[in-house]
Scaffold this motif. Structure first.
Motif, PDB file in Angstrom:
ATOM      1  N   GLN A 166       0.798  -1.220   0.000  1.00 17.97           N
ATOM      2  CA  GLN A 166       0.000   0.000   0.000  1.00 17.97           C
ATOM      3  C   GLN A 166       0.835   1.277   0.000  1.00 17.97           C
ATOM      4  OE1 GLN A 166      -3.187  -0.665  -0.318  1.00 17.97           O
ATOM      5  NE2 GLN A 166      -2.820  -2.846   0.039  1.00 17.97           N
ATOM      6  N   THR A 167       2.154   1.161   0.074  1.00 15.98           N
ATOM      7  CA  THR A 167       3.023   2.329   0.215  1.00 15.98           C
ATOM      8  C   THR A 167       3.518   2.790  -1.147  1.00 15.98           C
ATOM      9  OG1 THR A 167       3.738   1.516   2.374  1.00 15.98           O
ATOM     10  CG2 THR A 167       5.078   3.218   1.353  1.00 15.98           C
ATOM     11  N   ARG A 168       3.456   4.093  -1.377  1.00 16.74           N
ATOM     12  CA  ARG A 168       4.001   4.671  -2.605  1.00 16.74           C
ATOM     13  C   ARG A 168       5.524   4.721  -2.533  1.00 16.74           C
ATOM     14  NH1 ARG A 168      -0.859   7.312  -1.929  1.00 16.74           N
ATOM     15  NH2 ARG A 168      -2.085   7.597  -3.839  1.00 16.74           N
ATOM     16  N   GLU A 169       6.123   4.531  -3.680  1.00 18.81           N
ATOM     17  CA  GLU A 169       7.585   4.534  -3.723  1.00 18.81           C
ATOM     18  C   GLU A 169       8.143   5.913  -3.405  1.00 18.81           C
ATOM     19  OE1 GLU A 169      11.230   3.291  -6.790  1.00 18.81           O
ATOM     20  OE2 GLU A 169       9.125   3.159  -7.407  1.00 18.81           O
ATOM     21  N   THR A 170       7.442   6.963  -3.832  1.00 22.04           N
ATOM     22  CA  THR A 170       7.923   8.320  -3.557  1.00 22.04           C
ATOM     23  C   THR A 170       7.940   8.612  -2.055  1.00 22.04           C
ATOM     24  OG1 THR A 170       5.663   9.122  -3.892  1.00 22.04           O
ATOM     25  CG2 THR A 170       7.157   9.181  -5.787  1.00 22.04           C
ATOM     26  N   ASP A 171       6.898   8.184  -1.351  1.00 17.47           N
ATOM     27  CA  ASP A 171       6.883   8.385   0.096  1.00 17.47           C
ATOM     28  C   ASP A 171       7.975   7.577   0.783  1.00 17.47           C
ATOM     29  OD1 ASP A 171       4.662  10.048  -0.157  1.00 17.47           O
ATOM     30  OD2 ASP A 171       3.256   8.370   0.016  1.00 17.47           O
ATOM     31  N   LEU A 172       8.200   6.369   0.305  1.00 10.95           N
ATOM     32  CA  LEU A 172       9.246   5.538   0.890  1.00 10.95           C
ATOM     33  C   LEU A 172      10.626   6.163   0.677  1.00 10.95           C
ATOM     34  CD1 LEU A 172       9.644   2.866   2.391  1.00 10.95           C
ATOM     35  CD2 LEU A 172       9.897   1.745   0.169  1.00 10.95           C
ATOM     36  N   LEU A 173      10.873   6.685  -0.520  1.00  5.29           N
ATOM     37  CA  LEU A 173      12.162   7.323  -0.794  1.00  5.29           C
ATOM     38  C   LEU A 173      12.323   8.604   0.006  1.00  5.29           C
ATOM     39  CD1 LEU A 173      12.460   6.809  -4.669  1.00  5.29           C
ATOM     40  CD2 LEU A 173      13.662   5.579  -2.850  1.00  5.29           C
ATOM     41  N   LEU A 195       9.230   2.372   7.083  1.00 11.33           N
ATOM     42  CA  LEU A 195       8.074   1.787   6.413  1.00 11.33           C
ATOM     43  C   LEU A 195       6.765   2.275   7.026  1.00 11.33           C
ATOM     44  CD1 LEU A 195       6.836  -0.191   4.393  1.00 11.33           C
ATOM     45  CD2 LEU A 195       7.185  -2.011   6.075  1.00 11.33           C
ATOM     46  N   ALA A 196       6.693   2.355   8.355  1.00 11.11           N
ATOM     47  CA  ALA A 196       5.462   2.800   9.019  1.00 11.11           C
ATOM     48  C   ALA A 196       5.142   4.248   8.675  1.00 11.11           C
ATOM     49  CB  ALA A 196       5.588   2.618  10.525  1.00 11.11           C
ATOM     50  N   ALA A 197       6.155   5.121   8.671  1.00 11.24           N
ATOM     51  CA  ALA A 197       5.919   6.526   8.340  1.00 11.24           C
ATOM     52  C   ALA A 197       5.484   6.686   6.889  1.00 11.24           C
ATOM     53  CB  ALA A 197       7.179   7.338   8.619  1.00 11.24           C
ATOM     54  N   SER A 202       1.178   7.562   2.807  1.00 11.34           N
ATOM     55  CA  SER A 202       0.508   7.088   1.597  1.00 11.34           C
ATOM     56  C   SER A 202      -0.981   6.884   1.827  1.00 11.34           C
ATOM     57  CB  SER A 202       1.153   5.784   1.124  1.00 11.34           C
ATOM     58  OG  SER A 202       2.518   5.967   0.807  1.00 11.34           O
ATOM     59  N   GLU A 203      -1.345   6.373   3.002  1.00 10.60           N
ATOM     60  CA  GLU A 203      -2.759   6.187   3.309  1.00 10.60           C
ATOM     61  C   GLU A 203      -3.496   7.506   3.386  1.00 10.60           C
ATOM     62  OE1 GLU A 203      -4.580   2.925   4.018  1.00 10.60           O
ATOM     63  OE2 GLU A 203      -3.001   2.839   2.503  1.00 10.60           O
ATOM     64  N   LEU A 204      -2.881   8.523   3.951  1.00  6.82           N
ATOM     65  CA  LEU A 204      -3.510   9.843   3.997  1.00  6.82           C
ATOM     66  C   LEU A 204      -3.714  10.402   2.588  1.00  6.82           C
ATOM     67  CD1 LEU A 204      -1.599  11.442   7.018  1.00  6.82           C
ATOM     68  CD2 LEU A 204      -3.981  10.715   6.965  1.00  6.82           C
ATOM     69  N   THR A 205      -2.712  10.248   1.743  1.00  4.69           N
ATOM     70  CA  THR A 205      -2.833  10.739   0.368  1.00  4.69           C
ATOM     71  C   THR A 205      -3.935  10.011  -0.392  1.00  4.69           C
ATOM     72  OG1 THR A 205      -0.469  11.241   0.362  1.00  4.69           O
ATOM     73  CG2 THR A 205      -1.569  11.144  -1.776  1.00  4.69           C
ATOM     74  N   LEU A 264     -13.845   0.850  -1.088  1.00  3.68           N
ATOM     75  CA  LEU A 264     -12.744   0.902  -0.125  1.00  3.68           C
ATOM     76  C   LEU A 264     -12.095  -0.472   0.043  1.00  3.68           C
ATOM     77  CD1 LEU A 264     -14.223   3.228   2.651  1.00  3.68           C
ATOM     78  CD2 LEU A 264     -12.243   3.689   1.205  1.00  3.68           C
ATOM     79  N   ALA A 265     -12.911  -1.518   0.159  1.00  3.99           N
ATOM     80  CA  ALA A 265     -12.342  -2.861   0.290  1.00  3.99           C
ATOM     81  C   ALA A 265     -11.595  -3.270  -0.974  1.00  3.99           C
ATOM     82  CB  ALA A 265     -13.448  -3.864   0.611  1.00  3.99           C
ATOM     83  N   ALA A 266     -12.152  -2.928  -2.146  1.00  8.06           N
ATOM     84  CA  ALA A 266     -11.495  -3.292  -3.400  1.00  8.06           C
ATOM     85  C   ALA A 266     -10.200  -2.530  -3.614  1.00  8.06           C
ATOM     86  CB  ALA A 266     -12.448  -3.045  -4.574  1.00  8.06           C
ATOM     87  N   SER A 267     -10.091  -1.333  -3.057  1.00  4.73           N
ATOM     88  CA  SER A 267      -8.843  -0.574  -3.224  1.00  4.73           C
ATOM     89  C   SER A 267      -7.675  -1.265  -2.536  1.00  4.73           C
ATOM     90  CB  SER A 267      -9.016   0.837  -2.662  1.00  4.73           C
ATOM     91  OG  SER A 267      -9.208   0.810  -1.253  1.00  4.73           O
ATOM     92  N   PHE A 268      -7.924  -1.985  -1.439  1.00  2.00           N
ATOM     93  CA  PHE A 268      -6.863  -2.749  -0.793  1.00  2.00           C
ATOM     94  C   PHE A 268      -6.614  -4.073  -1.501  1.00  2.00           C
ATOM     95  CE2 PHE A 268      -8.365   0.019   2.618  1.00  2.00           C
ATOM     96  CZ  PHE A 268      -7.178   0.497   3.114  1.00  2.00           C
ATOM     97  N   ARG A 269      -7.695  -4.727  -1.949  1.00  2.00           N
ATOM     98  CA  ARG A 269      -7.525  -6.011  -2.642  1.00  2.00           C
ATOM     99  C   ARG A 269      -6.740  -5.843  -3.921  1.00  2.00           C
ATOM    100  NH1 ARG A 269      -8.842 -10.000   1.015  1.00  2.00           N
ATOM    101  NH2 ARG A 269     -10.634  -9.289   2.230  1.00  2.00           N
ATOM    102  N   ALA A 270      -6.974  -4.718  -4.637  1.00  2.00           N
ATOM    103  CA  ALA A 270      -6.276  -4.498  -5.905  1.00  2.00           C
ATOM    104  C   ALA A 270      -4.794  -4.295  -5.688  1.00  2.00           C
ATOM    105  CB  ALA A 270      -6.871  -3.286  -6.620  1.00  2.00           C
ATOM    106  N   SER A 271      -4.412  -3.869  -4.460  1.00  2.00           N
ATOM    107  CA  SER A 271      -2.997  -3.635  -4.196  1.00  2.00           C
ATOM    108  C   SER A 271      -2.287  -4.836  -3.617  1.00  2.00           C
ATOM    109  CB  SER A 271      -2.853  -2.445  -3.211  1.00  2.00           C
ATOM    110  OG  SER A 271      -3.427  -1.287  -3.780  1.00  2.00           O
ATOM    111  N   GLY A 272      -3.006  -5.956  -3.508  1.00  2.00           N
ATOM    112  CA  GLY A 272      -2.364  -7.178  -3.059  1.00  2.00           C
ATOM    113  C   GLY A 272      -2.553  -7.487  -1.596  1.00  2.00           C
ATOM    114  N   ALA A 273      -3.606  -6.937  -0.945  1.00  2.00           N
ATOM    115  CA  ALA A 273      -3.825  -7.232   0.471  1.00  2.00           C
ATOM    116  C   ALA A 273      -4.311  -8.627   0.654  1.00  2.00           C
ATOM    117  CB  ALA A 273      -4.827  -6.234   1.045  1.00  2.00           C
TER     118      ALA A 273
END
Length: 273
Positions: A166-173, A195-197, A202-205, A264-273
């Motif tokens: 669920q984390t964006r690469e830009t936020d991670l970098l 990773l937590a930060a 990313s979740e807020l965005t 909302l549920a599908a947005s997590f499933r699509a990301s591999g949850a």
């Protein structure tokens, strides 16, 4: 001065019958003996070892029961913060709050209803992760197949996979640069704090992006109602008062709650949850 053997009290010889009595040494000795007899089982009970760390064959460390209880109590106190920052709860509760503002219904549904709905949706979304944690960590630890530290590492592994998905690469970098690290060679090298930060940002965005899309149809209804009222010269009438029934009718006709919760549920499933 006479000693009354019935009470262990000292009586003044010159005092009349029924005069004031004061306690003697015999009563105090009996009270001290009773207290000592009550505390002797406590002194005799074996004490639990305060801090004990025993190396195990796999290379880990097995801690004493007191340390495990202390860690468990600490985890229980940090459980609300973990629920907010490491699961799907953040995105869901923010989207539902923005939806309530877009509808313009004030405090309806109430905060308790929104939080309850968010919790149940969070459990639904996180059910595969919870099952993996229970299978890989809890069951082997309860069966004695894993020590405490390897079980904790096995429990963190599915959570890291969910958060990375669920984390964006830009936020991670961004947070890796703040921490003074460069690009990580693998996902296992990412520190959990970074990773937590990045996951929470990313979740807020994502929540605000979904909230923006939800606001658009209701803003259009508000603009249409305001334009009609101004053309009719009814400028003293609040457009929100007239547009609210239309927004509620539109939301009910399209089965809005089912669409929003399913999205909302599908947005997590699509990301591999």
């Amino acid at each position: 001065m006479n000693l009354d053997p019935r009470y262990g009290m000292c009586l003044r010889s010159d005092s009349p019958s029924g005069a004031r009595r004061r306690p003697g040494r015999g009563g105090r000795w009996w009270a001290a003996f009773a207290l000592m007899s009550l505390w002797m089982p406590v002194w005799a009970a074996p004490a639990l070892p305060a801090v004990t760390a025993t190396p195990v064959a796999g290379g880990g460390t097995e801690y004493s029961l007191s340390i495990q209880v202390l860690l468990l109590m600490t985890a229980l106190t940090l459980l609300p913060a973990a629920l907010l920052s490491m699961t799907a709860f953040t995105r869901i509760v923010i989207v539902l709050g923005l939806l309530r503002q877009a509808l313009g219904t004030g405090q309806t549904p109430t905060n308790q209803v929104l939080i309850g709905l968010s919790l149940f949706l969070t459990f639904f979304v996180m059910s595969p992760v919870i099952e993996r944690v229970y299978t890989d960590a809890v069951q082997p630890y309860m069966a004695g197949e894993l020590a405490f530290e390897p079980a904790l590492q096995a429990a963190v592994r599915p959570m890291r996979a969910f958060m990375l998905a669920q984390t964006r690469e830009t936020d991670l970098l961004t947070f890796a640069r703040i921490a003074g690290d460069g690009r990580y060679a693998s996902a296992e090298q990412i520190p959990f704090a970074v990773l937590a930060a990045a996951f929470l940002t990313s979740e807020l965005t994502t929540a605000f992006q979904i909230g923006f899309l939800l606001f658009i149809p209701f803003v259009i209804i508000d603009m249409v109602v305001a334009s009609v009222l101004m053309s009719m010269g009814m400028m003293m009438l609040s457009p929100m008062l007239i547009s609210l029934p239309f927004k509620l009718m539109l939301f009910v006709l399209v089965d809005g709650w089912s669409l929003v919760t399913g999205m909302l549920a599908a947005s997590f499933r699509a990301s591999g949850a």
